[in-house]
Design a protein around this motif. Structure first.
Motif, PDB file in Angstrom:
ATOM      1  N   CYS A 209      -0.847  -4.649   1.479  1.00  0.00           N
ATOM      2  CA  CYS A 209      -0.614  -4.035   2.784  1.00  0.00           C
ATOM      3  C   CYS A 209      -0.007  -5.019   3.788  1.00  0.00           C
ATOM      4  O   CYS A 209       0.495  -4.608   4.820  1.00  0.00           O
ATOM      5  CB  CYS A 209      -1.918  -3.485   3.365  1.00  0.00           C
ATOM      6  SG  CYS A 209      -3.096  -2.878   2.153  1.00  0.00           S
ATOM      7  N   CYS A 212       3.512  -4.953   5.871  1.00  0.00           N
ATOM      8  CA  CYS A 212       3.720  -4.059   7.019  1.00  0.00           C
ATOM      9  C   CYS A 212       2.602  -4.185   8.045  1.00  0.00           C
ATOM     10  O   CYS A 212       2.742  -3.735   9.172  1.00  0.00           O
ATOM     11  CB  CYS A 212       3.800  -2.615   6.549  1.00  0.00           C
ATOM     12  SG  CYS A 212       4.987  -2.354   5.241  1.00  0.00           S
ATOM     13  N   HIS A 213       1.457  -4.721   7.620  1.00  0.00           N
ATOM     14  CA  HIS A 213       0.320  -4.828   8.544  1.00  0.00           C
ATOM     15  C   HIS A 213      -0.081  -6.291   8.685  1.00  0.00           C
ATOM     16  O   HIS A 213      -0.975  -6.767   8.002  1.00  0.00           O
ATOM     17  CB  HIS A 213      -0.873  -4.026   8.016  1.00  0.00           C
ATOM     18  CG  HIS A 213      -0.626  -2.548   7.913  1.00  0.00           C
ATOM     19  ND1 HIS A 213      -0.608  -1.724   9.015  1.00  0.00           N
ATOM     20  CD2 HIS A 213      -0.378  -1.741   6.857  1.00  0.00           C
ATOM     21  CE1 HIS A 213      -0.363  -0.475   8.629  1.00  0.00           C
ATOM     22  NE2 HIS A 213      -0.220  -0.461   7.314  1.00  0.00           N
ATOM     23  N   GLY A 234      -6.500   0.230  14.255  1.00  0.00           N
ATOM     24  CA  GLY A 234      -5.103   0.439  14.617  1.00  0.00           C
ATOM     25  C   GLY A 234      -4.954   1.321  15.832  1.00  0.00           C
ATOM     26  O   GLY A 234      -5.900   1.526  16.591  1.00  0.00           O
ATOM     27  N   ARG A 235      -3.741   1.824  15.974  1.00  0.00           N
ATOM     28  CA  ARG A 235      -3.379   2.699  17.090  1.00  0.00           C
ATOM     29  C   ARG A 235      -4.394   3.821  17.295  1.00  0.00           C
ATOM     30  O   ARG A 235      -4.740   4.179  18.403  1.00  0.00           O
ATOM     31  CB  ARG A 235      -2.023   3.302  16.726  1.00  0.00           C
ATOM     32  CG  ARG A 235      -1.230   3.848  17.830  1.00  0.00           C
ATOM     33  CD  ARG A 235       0.119   4.215  17.286  1.00  0.00           C
ATOM     34  NE  ARG A 235       0.012   4.977  16.041  1.00  0.00           N
ATOM     35  CZ  ARG A 235       1.035   5.166  15.215  1.00  0.00           C
ATOM     36  NH1 ARG A 235       2.190   4.631  15.477  1.00  0.00           N
ATOM     37  NH2 ARG A 235       0.877   5.879  14.117  1.00  0.00           N
ATOM     38  N   ASN A 236      -4.877   4.387  16.186  1.00  0.00           N
ATOM     39  CA  ASN A 236      -5.793   5.528  16.301  1.00  0.00           C
ATOM     40  C   ASN A 236      -7.255   5.149  16.143  1.00  0.00           C
ATOM     41  O   ASN A 236      -8.073   5.965  15.751  1.00  0.00           O
ATOM     42  CB  ASN A 236      -5.418   6.593  15.277  1.00  0.00           C
ATOM     43  CG  ASN A 236      -4.041   7.164  15.567  1.00  0.00           C
ATOM     44  OD1 ASN A 236      -3.775   7.568  16.685  1.00  0.00           O
ATOM     45  ND2 ASN A 236      -3.172   7.147  14.583  1.00  0.00           N
ATOM     46  N   ARG A 253      -6.502   7.094   3.342  1.00  0.00           N
ATOM     47  CA  ARG A 253      -5.048   6.989   3.163  1.00  0.00           C
ATOM     48  C   ARG A 253      -4.676   6.477   1.780  1.00  0.00           C
ATOM     49  O   ARG A 253      -3.697   6.915   1.197  1.00  0.00           O
ATOM     50  CB  ARG A 253      -4.461   6.079   4.224  1.00  0.00           C
ATOM     51  CG  ARG A 253      -4.493   6.715   5.611  1.00  0.00           C
ATOM     52  CD  ARG A 253      -3.577   5.959   6.516  1.00  0.00           C
ATOM     53  NE  ARG A 253      -3.526   6.539   7.843  1.00  0.00           N
ATOM     54  CZ  ARG A 253      -2.376   6.785   8.474  1.00  0.00           C
ATOM     55  NH1 ARG A 253      -1.237   6.518   7.893  1.00  0.00           N
ATOM     56  NH2 ARG A 253      -2.388   7.287   9.679  1.00  0.00           N
ATOM     57  N   MET A 264      -1.009   5.478   2.002  1.00  0.00           N
ATOM     58  CA  MET A 264      -0.759   4.047   2.094  1.00  0.00           C
ATOM     59  C   MET A 264      -0.978   3.390   0.742  1.00  0.00           C
ATOM     60  O   MET A 264      -1.953   3.734   0.074  1.00  0.00           O
ATOM     61  CB  MET A 264      -1.698   3.402   3.117  1.00  0.00           C
ATOM     62  CG  MET A 264      -1.380   3.766   4.545  1.00  0.00           C
ATOM     63  SD  MET A 264       0.194   3.010   5.032  1.00  0.00           S
ATOM     64  CE  MET A 264       0.844   4.288   6.101  1.00  0.00           C
ATOM     65  N   PRO A 266       2.977   3.470   1.713  1.00  0.00           N
ATOM     66  CA  PRO A 266       3.761   4.698   1.714  1.00  0.00           C
ATOM     67  C   PRO A 266       4.596   4.864   0.453  1.00  0.00           C
ATOM     68  O   PRO A 266       4.811   5.973   0.000  1.00  0.00           O
ATOM     69  CB  PRO A 266       4.686   4.530   2.923  1.00  0.00           C
ATOM     70  CG  PRO A 266       4.159   3.396   3.702  1.00  0.00           C
ATOM     71  CD  PRO A 266       3.335   2.557   2.809  1.00  0.00           C
TER      72      PRO A 266
HETATM   73  C1  HEC Z   1       5.884  -0.346   3.591  1.00  0.00           C
HETATM   74  C2  HEC Z   1       5.048  -0.562   4.738  1.00  0.00           C
HETATM   75  C3  HEC Z   1       3.560  -0.303   4.647  1.00  0.00           C
HETATM   76  C4  HEC Z   1       2.666  -0.751   3.707  1.00  0.00           C
HETATM   77  C5  HEC Z   1       2.941  -1.608   2.477  1.00  0.00           C
HETATM   78  C6  HEC Z   1       1.372  -0.283   4.130  1.00  0.00           C
HETATM   79  N1  HEC Z   1       1.486   0.439   5.289  1.00  0.00           N
HETATM   80 FE1  HEC Z   1      -0.044   1.277   6.350  1.00  0.00          FE
HETATM   81  N2  HEC Z   1       1.270   1.948   7.740  1.00  0.00           N
HETATM   82  C7  HEC Z   1       2.636   1.780   7.686  1.00  0.00           C
HETATM   83  C8  HEC Z   1       3.245   2.464   8.812  1.00  0.00           C
HETATM   84  C9  HEC Z   1       4.742   2.512   9.110  1.00  0.00           C
HETATM   85  C10 HEC Z   1       2.188   3.041   9.558  1.00  0.00           C
HETATM   86  C11 HEC Z   1       2.297   3.877  10.831  1.00  0.00           C
HETATM   87  C12 HEC Z   1       2.659   5.288  10.515  1.00  0.00           C
HETATM   88  C13 HEC Z   1       1.482   6.091  10.061  1.00  0.00           C
HETATM   89  O1  HEC Z   1       0.463   6.106  10.774  1.00  0.00           O
HETATM   90  O2  HEC Z   1       1.549   6.690   8.980  1.00  0.00           O
HETATM   91  C14 HEC Z   1       0.961   2.706   8.849  1.00  0.00           C
HETATM   92  C15 HEC Z   1      -0.302   3.114   9.256  1.00  0.00           C
HETATM   93  C16 HEC Z   1      -1.476   2.788   8.597  1.00  0.00           C
HETATM   94  C17 HEC Z   1      -2.808   3.186   9.027  1.00  0.00           C
HETATM   95  C18 HEC Z   1      -3.132   3.987  10.286  1.00  0.00           C
HETATM   96  C19 HEC Z   1      -3.334   3.093  11.463  1.00  0.00           C
HETATM   97  C20 HEC Z   1      -3.622   3.888  12.716  1.00  0.00           C
HETATM   98  O3  HEC Z   1      -4.610   3.564  13.399  1.00  0.00           O
HETATM   99  O4  HEC Z   1      -2.874   4.833  12.971  1.00  0.00           O
HETATM  100  C21 HEC Z   1      -3.689   2.710   8.099  1.00  0.00           C
HETATM  101  C22 HEC Z   1      -5.198   2.868   8.107  1.00  0.00           C
HETATM  102  C23 HEC Z   1      -2.912   2.014   7.100  1.00  0.00           C
HETATM  103  N3  HEC Z   1      -1.581   2.084   7.427  1.00  0.00           N
HETATM  104  C24 HEC Z   1      -3.452   1.392   5.996  1.00  0.00           C
HETATM  105  C25 HEC Z   1      -2.720   0.729   5.030  1.00  0.00           C
HETATM  106  C26 HEC Z   1      -3.306   0.090   3.873  1.00  0.00           C
HETATM  107  C27 HEC Z   1      -4.802   0.034   3.564  1.00  0.00           C
HETATM  108  C28 HEC Z   1      -2.284  -0.444   3.160  1.00  0.00           C
HETATM  109  C29 HEC Z   1      -2.359  -1.185   1.852  1.00  0.00           C
HETATM  110  C30 HEC Z   1      -3.139  -0.606   0.808  1.00  0.00           C
HETATM  111  C31 HEC Z   1      -1.043  -0.138   3.863  1.00  0.00           C
HETATM  112  N4  HEC Z   1      -1.355   0.574   4.988  1.00  0.00           N
HETATM  113  C32 HEC Z   1       0.207  -0.531   3.430  1.00  0.00           C
HETATM  114  C33 HEC Z   1       3.360   1.067   6.752  1.00  0.00           C
HETATM  115  C34 HEC Z   1       2.801   0.452   5.632  1.00  0.00           C
END
Ligand code: HEC
Length: 486
Positions: A209, A212-213, A234-236, A253, A264, A266
């Motif tokens: 993760c 992106c995070h 995060g944001r929410n 997710r 996630m 994505p």
């Molecule tokens: C390729 C980029 C990418 C990767 C890799 C990624 N994310 Fe995300 N994530 C995003 C984006 C862009 C958003 C904001 C859009 C959305 O909320 O869907 C997000 C939003 C989130 C949120 C919501 C945060 C909020 O408060 O709105 C969570 C929880 C999250 N990711 C968890 C994860 C986890 C756990 C992993 C790894 C297992 C992961 N993400 C990997 C791009 C990524």
């Protein structure tokens, strides 16, 4: 206008028609054609780049003779762009991509197609055509469009940062990119002395993760590269609820089906083993200091640690070397209603569960990966004796969950040759003492759940005599077994 321009306009009209109607198209043929997009798209990119390069060479570097071939190249480029965009449209409707990037990739892609058609229309004569003043602008925009569209496409397939991830550290800092963490998903730290969070969980979050995070790029306002940020959310709001994985946004997710826009990461699937470990750590209260040995490890978690070579049970099916399953077959099985993921990132073995109703087609779809399926979860599905009869081909099956299905004694006949089976859950089925004799040959069987079946204490005892190392759970002990990790 010439015939060739009319032809291109007809192609463009077809593309627009498909763009508008395709969301309803889900057939296999469309998906098949769509998969050519990543290959096809290199044609227009290559041809149009050559056309633009020849144009520059002819005009500014005196290579006049090459100018004559530019119109032909633009025509070819425009046509191949139309075809590639058509395939791309079919592919994108199939889902599984990061929605915002996808939207921009589609817009820029369409703009490139239109620009290529216009460029050809303006430049189709070898001599100086009408409207030549517009041509350089169109050509320049086309060049930019190709670069941007291509980059977005790369980001879609490879994830953000795919261009820069492998840059040498000095170049990264020159470009202002965060230093790269080199931790693999498989833990490398010393799990005896280091807290499990630090040695096991954080490396996975960073690897899966962190792109992106992280503190510099907080997608969704969330950084996941250290515990403080993770707990901050995060944001929410909060993304984990210590002790309650089911209420944790992170888990929700990760477990969403492919193609869901909140899923996630994505654009890819994290191995089920890793998802299970993160879930387990949250259920344990998300401790930051506890070491592995100080935490409760249910059987499933021990198996996973074992498959990483981290527990003292490195035995069973995971010692078998097998080739990975065909990825096209996996994708097709996923479409037939199965959830499939590697058991560990470095393993060819697969964990399979249903993501919808169980059908004959979904079982058929497992045939090409019969050797790789090690975990199968059919709990709560319409599985019956004939379903179980069809599982004999899964010769490396180590874990089988059949709880709350219609399976009876007859069904157990179907699994009596699954020599690697270590875990079998029959909770809430119609199995009786008679059926247990089918399990006598399963020498590796270690956990058997019979709570809520018609098996008696006597029946369980006779099975224990045949299989002394088997842990048979008949009642309340079933609960304690799954939480103490014996
Ligand atoms: C390729 C980029 C990418 C990767 C890799 C990624 N994310 Fe995300 N994530 C995003 C984006 C862009 C958003 C904001 C859009 C959305 O909320 O869907 C997000 C939003 C989130 C949120 C919501 C945060 C909020 O408060 O709105 C969570 C929880 C999250 N990711 C968890 C994860 C986890 C756990 C992993 C790894 C297992 C992961 N993400 C990997 C791009 C990524």
């Amino acid at each position: 206008m010439t015939k060739s321009v009319w032809g291109l306009l007809a192609g463009l009209a077809t593309l627009l028609a498909v763009l508008v109607t395709a969301p309803s198209q889900q057939s296999d043929l469309w998906q098949f054609l769509g998969r050519f997009h990543p290959t096809l798209v290199h044609l227009p990119i290559g041809i149009l780049v050559v056309a633009l390069a020849l144009e520059l060479a002819g005009r500014y570097f005196g290579a006049k003779s090459v100018l004559g071939s530019v119109p032909m190249l633009l025509l070819l480029g425009a046509w191949s762009a139309i075809v590639a965009a058509l395939a791309g449209t079919l592919l994108s409707n199939w889902g599984g991509y990061q929605p915002t990037t996808l939207m921009w990739h589609r817009i820029v892609g369409l703009v490139v197609v239109v620009l290529a058609v216009v460029a050809y229309a303006l430049r189709r004569q070898p001599g100086p055509p009408n409207g030549l003043a517009w041509y350089p602008i169109t050509a320049a925009l086309l060049g930019v469009g190709l670069a941007v569209g291509g980059h977005l496409g790369g980001t879609l397939t490879h994830g953000e940062g795919y261009l820069t991830d492998n840059l040498a550290p000095p170049l990264r800092s020159l470009l202002g990119l965060p230093a790269k963490t080199n931790l693999g998903a498989v833990p490398t730290g010393n799990l005896d002395s280091a807290p499990a969070y630090q040695a096991l969980i954080q490396p996975m979050l960073t690897q899966r993760c962190g792109n992106c995070h992280n503190p510099d790029r907080k997608s969704g306002g969330l950084s996941l590269t250290n515990l403080t940020d993770l707990l901050a959310g995060g944001r929410n709001g909060k993304v984990i609820v210590p002790g309650r994985s089911a209420e944790s946004e992170v888990i929700r997710r990760i477990w969403l089906p492919p193609g869901h826009q909140d899923r996630m990461p994505p654009d890819r699937t994290i191995p089920i083993a890793e998802a299970e470990l993160i879930k387990w750590w949250i259920d344990q209260g998300a401790p930051d200091e506890l070491k592995l040995a100080e935490m409760e490890r249910p059987t499933a978690v021990r198996r996973i640690l074992d498959s990483y070579g981290l527990d003292d049970l490195a035995t069973g099916v995971f010692t078998v070397k097998i080739a990975p399953a065909d990825s096209a077959a996996i994708a097709s099985a996923q479409r037939s209603g199965l959830r499939i993921a590697p058991i560990a990132s470095n393993s060819a073995f697969l964990a399979v569960a249903t993501s919808g109703p169980l059908t004959a087609a979904s079982l058929d779809a497992l045939k090409p990966m019969a050797a790789q399926v090690a975990w199968l979860d059919l709990a709560g599905t319409a599985a019956d004796d004939s379903t179980v009869g069809r599982l004999t081909i899964l010769r490396h099956l180590a874990r089988l969950s059949l709880q709350n299905t219609r399976v009876t004694d007859r069904g157990l006949e179907g699994i009596k040759d699954l020599g690697y089976l270590e875990y079998l859950n029959l909770y809430g089925t119609q199995v009786t003492d008679d059926g247990l004799s089918a399990l006598h040959q399963l020498k590796r069987l270690r956990s058997l759940f019979l709570w809520g079946t018609k098996v008696t204490a006597g029946g369980a005892d006779s099975l224990r005599r045949v299989l002394p190392r088997l842990d048979v759970s008949l009642g309340l002990e079933a609960v304690s077994d799954s939480t103490t990790g014996r």
